[in-house]
Motif scaffolding. Structure first.
Motif, PDB file in Angstrom:
ATOM      1  N   HIS A 175       0.830  -1.193   0.000  1.00  0.00           N
ATOM      2  CA  HIS A 175       0.000   0.000   0.000  1.00  0.00           C
ATOM      3  C   HIS A 175       0.876   1.260   0.000  1.00  0.00           C
ATOM      4  O   HIS A 175       1.788   1.384   0.787  1.00  0.00           O
ATOM      5  N   HIS A 187       1.080   5.666  -1.690  1.00  0.00           N
ATOM      6  CA  HIS A 187       0.376   6.795  -2.298  1.00  0.00           C
ATOM      7  C   HIS A 187       1.209   7.361  -3.441  1.00  0.00           C
ATOM      8  O   HIS A 187       2.327   6.926  -3.674  1.00  0.00           O
ATOM      9  N   VAL A 231      -0.587   9.431   7.602  1.00  0.00           N
ATOM     10  CA  VAL A 231      -1.927   9.153   7.076  1.00  0.00           C
ATOM     11  C   VAL A 231      -2.399   7.775   7.538  1.00  0.00           C
ATOM     12  O   VAL A 231      -3.554   7.599   7.927  1.00  0.00           O
ATOM     13  N   GLU A 232      -1.496   6.794   7.514  1.00  0.00           N
ATOM     14  CA  GLU A 232      -1.860   5.437   7.927  1.00  0.00           C
ATOM     15  C   GLU A 232      -2.285   5.420   9.392  1.00  0.00           C
ATOM     16  O   GLU A 232      -3.270   4.790   9.764  1.00  0.00           O
ATOM     17  N   HIS A 256      -8.361   3.320   2.208  1.00  0.00           N
ATOM     18  CA  HIS A 256      -8.383   4.693   1.699  1.00  0.00           C
ATOM     19  C   HIS A 256      -7.496   4.778   0.478  1.00  0.00           C
ATOM     20  O   HIS A 256      -6.629   3.942   0.260  1.00  0.00           O
TER      21      HIS A 256
END
Ligand SMILES: [Zn+2]
Ligand SMILES: [Zn+2]
Ligand SMILES: [Zn+2]
Length: 137
Positions: A77, A79, A97-98, A115
């Motif tokens: 995962h 971004h 963010v995590e 997300h």
């Protein structure tokens, strides 16, 4: 089945040579240019299937619903930081963010929370160039 596999590997081959996010239309046109006999619907179907098993990353074009695809070496995962001008993309991690997402999910007793978050801006190469709109003045 054999034909499907061939077409999919052509798409993967192409995506591996591209660093930018591309639309299905872009990928279709590049494949045709390389001489592949492939239809837009087939390209689209394959990209959707690959996105589902996460062999490609998908983002939405800023301010539109157009999906963009990119082959990412990183299976975990992550971004993206995307240049809105040329499409140059950097894979980024978002520890803060995590942690924030996990905290929110926990606070509200949600499980299986996912997300997606992409950052859009202008890369240094594009920042040096005069703004595109100057050409229209
Ligand atoms: Zn990525
Ligand atoms: Zn750029
Ligand atoms: Zn994340």
């Amino acid at each position: 089945m054999q034909r499907m596999t061939k077409q999919r590997s052509a798409i993967i081959e192409l995506l591996r040579t591209q660093n930018n996010f591309l639309s299905a239309q872009d990928i279709f046109e590049l494949l045709r240019k390389e001489g592949h006999n492939i239809g837009l619907a087939t390209v689209y179907r394959n990209l959707q299937a690959m996105a589902q098993v996460k062999s490609v990353d998908v983002v939405r074009q800023e301010d539109s619903d157009v999906q963009l695809f990119r082959y990412c070496a990183d299976d975990n995962h992550h971004h993206h930081l995307v240049c809105r001008n040329c499409g140059k993309t950097v894979d980024i991690q978002g520890e803060a963010v995590e942690q924030w997402a996990a905290k929110i999910a926990h606070e509200h007793n949600f499980t299986g929370v996912t997300h997606s978050l992409e950052l859009y801006g202008q890369c240094s190469a594009c920042d040096d160039k005069p703004a595109k709109r100057e050409f229209f003045n």
